[in-house]
Motif scaffolding. Structure first.
Motif, PDB file in Angstrom:
ATOM      1  N   MET A  43       0.794  -1.202   0.000  1.00  0.00           N
ATOM      2  CA  MET A  43       0.000   0.000   0.000  1.00  0.00           C
ATOM      3  C   MET A  43       0.837   1.266   0.000  1.00  0.00           C
ATOM      4  O   MET A  43       0.368   2.286  -0.474  1.00  0.00           O
ATOM      5  CB  MET A  43      -0.927   0.028   1.223  1.00  0.00           C
ATOM      6  N   ASP A  44       2.013   1.214   0.503  1.00  0.00           N
ATOM      7  CA  ASP A  44       2.843   2.407   0.536  1.00  0.00           C
ATOM      8  C   ASP A  44       3.167   2.902  -0.868  1.00  0.00           C
ATOM      9  O   ASP A  44       3.154   4.108  -1.112  1.00  0.00           O
ATOM     10  CB  ASP A  44       4.148   2.145   1.304  1.00  0.00           C
ATOM     11  N   ILE A  45       3.469   2.012  -1.765  1.00  0.00           N
ATOM     12  CA  ILE A  45       3.798   2.408  -3.137  1.00  0.00           C
ATOM     13  C   ILE A  45       2.577   3.024  -3.807  1.00  0.00           C
ATOM     14  O   ILE A  45       2.673   4.036  -4.503  1.00  0.00           O
ATOM     15  CB  ILE A  45       4.330   1.199  -3.937  1.00  0.00           C
ATOM     16  N   ILE A  46       1.419   2.443  -3.593  1.00  0.00           N
ATOM     17  CA  ILE A  46       0.187   2.962  -4.189  1.00  0.00           C
ATOM     18  C   ILE A  46      -0.104   4.358  -3.643  1.00  0.00           C
ATOM     19  O   ILE A  46      -0.482   5.266  -4.395  1.00  0.00           O
ATOM     20  CB  ILE A  46      -0.985   1.999  -3.929  1.00  0.00           C
ATOM     21  N   ASP A  47       0.091   4.547  -2.370  1.00  0.00           N
ATOM     22  CA  ASP A  47      -0.126   5.864  -1.766  1.00  0.00           C
ATOM     23  C   ASP A  47       0.848   6.900  -2.336  1.00  0.00           C
ATOM     24  O   ASP A  47       0.458   8.043  -2.614  1.00  0.00           O
ATOM     25  CB  ASP A  47       0.020   5.800  -0.248  1.00  0.00           C
ATOM     26  N   ILE A  48       2.082   6.487  -2.499  1.00  0.00           N
ATOM     27  CA  ILE A  48       3.093   7.395  -3.062  1.00  0.00           C
ATOM     28  C   ILE A  48       2.731   7.761  -4.495  1.00  0.00           C
ATOM     29  O   ILE A  48       2.769   8.936  -4.878  1.00  0.00           O
ATOM     30  CB  ILE A  48       4.499   6.760  -2.993  1.00  0.00           C
ATOM     31  N   LEU A  49       2.376   6.755  -5.301  1.00  0.00           N
ATOM     32  CA  LEU A  49       2.005   7.010  -6.687  1.00  0.00           C
ATOM     33  C   LEU A  49       0.744   7.880  -6.771  1.00  0.00           C
ATOM     34  O   LEU A  49       0.664   8.793  -7.596  1.00  0.00           O
ATOM     35  CB  LEU A  49       1.798   5.697  -7.437  1.00  0.00           C
ATOM     36  N   ASP A  50      -0.212   7.609  -5.910  1.00  0.00           N
ATOM     37  CA  ASP A  50      -1.439   8.401  -5.882  1.00  0.00           C
ATOM     38  C   ASP A  50      -1.130   9.857  -5.547  1.00  0.00           C
ATOM     39  O   ASP A  50      -1.658  10.773  -6.167  1.00  0.00           O
ATOM     40  CB  ASP A  50      -2.417   7.817  -4.857  1.00  0.00           C
ATOM     41  N   SER A  51      -0.256  10.043  -4.600  1.00  0.00           N
ATOM     42  CA  SER A  51       0.138  11.397  -4.212  1.00  0.00           C
ATOM     43  C   SER A  51       0.842  12.109  -5.372  1.00  0.00           C
ATOM     44  O   SER A  51       0.589  13.284  -5.631  1.00  0.00           O
ATOM     45  CB  SER A  51       1.053  11.327  -2.991  1.00  0.00           C
ATOM     46  N   LYS A  52       1.718  11.393  -6.058  1.00  0.00           N
ATOM     47  CA  LYS A  52       2.425  11.985  -7.192  1.00  0.00           C
ATOM     48  C   LYS A  52       1.454  12.353  -8.313  1.00  0.00           C
ATOM     49  O   LYS A  52       1.592  13.404  -8.948  1.00  0.00           O
ATOM     50  CB  LYS A  52       3.505  11.046  -7.702  1.00  0.00           C
ATOM     51  N   VAL A  53       0.477  11.502  -8.564  1.00  0.00           N
ATOM     52  CA  VAL A  53      -0.516  11.778  -9.601  1.00  0.00           C
ATOM     53  C   VAL A  53      -1.316  13.023  -9.223  1.00  0.00           C
ATOM     54  O   VAL A  53      -1.560  13.903 -10.061  1.00  0.00           O
ATOM     55  CB  VAL A  53      -1.447  10.558  -9.818  1.00  0.00           C
ATOM     56  N   LYS A  54      -1.722  13.122  -7.975  1.00  0.00           N
ATOM     57  CA  LYS A  54      -2.476  14.297  -7.520  1.00  0.00           C
ATOM     58  C   LYS A  54      -1.633  15.565  -7.655  1.00  0.00           C
ATOM     59  O   LYS A  54      -2.127  16.602  -8.104  1.00  0.00           O
ATOM     60  CB  LYS A  54      -2.927  14.111  -6.078  1.00  0.00           C
ATOM     61  N   ASP A  55      -0.375  15.475  -7.257  1.00  0.00           N
ATOM     62  CA  ASP A  55       0.515  16.635  -7.376  1.00  0.00           C
ATOM     63  C   ASP A  55       0.700  17.040  -8.836  1.00  0.00           C
ATOM     64  O   ASP A  55       0.687  18.229  -9.173  1.00  0.00           O
ATOM     65  CB  ASP A  55       1.880  16.338  -6.742  1.00  0.00           C
ATOM     66  N   THR A  56       0.866  16.041  -9.699  1.00  0.00           N
ATOM     67  CA  THR A  56       1.053  16.312 -11.123  1.00  0.00           C
ATOM     68  C   THR A  56      -0.197  16.959 -11.712  1.00  0.00           C
ATOM     69  O   THR A  56      -0.098  17.927 -12.487  1.00  0.00           O
ATOM     70  CB  THR A  56       1.390  15.008 -11.878  1.00  0.00           C
ATOM     71  N   ASN A  57      -1.361  16.457 -11.353  1.00  0.00           N
ATOM     72  CA  ASN A  57      -2.608  17.042 -11.847  1.00  0.00           C
ATOM     73  C   ASN A  57      -2.783  18.475 -11.340  1.00  0.00           C
ATOM     74  O   ASN A  57      -3.247  19.347 -12.079  1.00  0.00           O
ATOM     75  CB  ASN A  57      -3.808  16.190 -11.437  1.00  0.00           C
ATOM     76  N   LYS A  58      -2.407  18.708 -10.100  1.00  0.00           N
ATOM     77  CA  LYS A  58      -2.504  20.056  -9.542  1.00  0.00           C
ATOM     78  C   LYS A  58      -1.576  21.010 -10.307  1.00  0.00           C
ATOM     79  O   LYS A  58      -1.978  22.112 -10.671  1.00  0.00           O
ATOM     80  CB  LYS A  58      -2.123  20.036  -8.062  1.00  0.00           C
ATOM     81  N   GLU A  59      -0.357  20.582 -10.549  1.00  0.00           N
ATOM     82  CA  GLU A  59       0.594  21.400 -11.312  1.00  0.00           C
ATOM     83  C   GLU A  59       0.082  21.651 -12.730  1.00  0.00           C
ATOM     84  O   GLU A  59       0.196  22.758 -13.256  1.00  0.00           O
ATOM     85  CB  GLU A  59       1.962  20.721 -11.367  1.00  0.00           C
ATOM     86  N   LYS A  60      -0.475  20.612 -13.334  1.00  0.00           N
ATOM     87  CA  LYS A  60      -1.012  20.739 -14.692  1.00  0.00           C
ATOM     88  C   LYS A  60      -2.120  21.790 -14.730  1.00  0.00           C
ATOM     89  O   LYS A  60      -2.143  22.650 -15.619  1.00  0.00           O
ATOM     90  CB  LYS A  60      -1.542  19.389 -15.164  1.00  0.00           C
ATOM     91  N   ASN A  61      -3.027  21.748 -13.764  1.00  0.00           N
ATOM     92  CA  ASN A  61      -4.114  22.723 -13.719  1.00  0.00           C
ATOM     93  C   ASN A  61      -3.595  24.134 -13.464  1.00  0.00           C
ATOM     94  O   ASN A  61      -4.087  25.095 -14.057  1.00  0.00           O
ATOM     95  CB  ASN A  61      -5.131  22.333 -12.650  1.00  0.00           C
ATOM     96  N   GLU A  62      -2.594  24.260 -12.610  1.00  0.00           N
ATOM     97  CA  GLU A  62      -1.994  25.572 -12.367  1.00  0.00           C
ATOM     98  C   GLU A  62      -1.332  26.116 -13.630  1.00  0.00           C
ATOM     99  O   GLU A  62      -1.447  27.304 -13.939  1.00  0.00           O
ATOM    100  CB  GLU A  62      -0.975  25.487 -11.229  1.00  0.00           C
ATOM    101  N   LEU A  63      -0.658  25.246 -14.370  1.00  0.00           N
ATOM    102  CA  LEU A  63      -0.019  25.665 -15.614  1.00  0.00           C
ATOM    103  C   LEU A  63      -1.056  26.053 -16.664  1.00  0.00           C
ATOM    104  O   LEU A  63      -0.857  27.020 -17.407  1.00  0.00           O
ATOM    105  CB  LEU A  63       0.891  24.559 -16.150  1.00  0.00           C
ATOM    106  N   LYS A  64      -2.178  25.328 -16.719  1.00  0.00           N
ATOM    107  CA  LYS A  64      -3.239  25.686 -17.657  1.00  0.00           C
ATOM    108  C   LYS A  64      -3.782  27.076 -17.345  1.00  0.00           C
ATOM    109  O   LYS A  64      -4.017  27.872 -18.259  1.00  0.00           O
ATOM    110  CB  LYS A  64      -4.380  24.671 -17.601  1.00  0.00           C
TER     111      LYS A  64
END
Length: 69
Positions: free
Chosen positions: A1-22
């Motif tokens: 579960m730790d890897i999934i949580d880390i990946l989920d967090s990275k995806v959320k961060d990436t989506n947040k950055e993407k929206n900020e850049l848009k």
């Protein structure tokens, strides 16, 4: 579960950055449109003043020529 949580967090961060850049891109596109409009206005004014200056200089030249006569 730790890897999934880390990946989920990275995806959320990436989506947040993407929206900020848009949002930043939208803001920059608006600024570019504003600058283009301002440039067009300045070019129009510049042409007007150039024509006016040419006319005034021509009239001044005529006055100077008439004074010499």
């Amino acid at each position: 579960m730790d890897i999934i949580d880390i990946l989920d967090s990275k995806v959320k961060d990436t989506n947040k950055e993407k929206n900020e850049l848009k949002e930043r891109v939208k803001s920059l596109e608006y600024e570019i449109a504003t600058y283009k409009k301002n440039i067009k206005t300045l070019e129009t004014k510049n042409n007007f003043y150039k024509d006016e200056l040419t006319l005034v200089l021509s009239e001044l030249d005529e006055v100077v020529k008439n004074i010499d006569v």
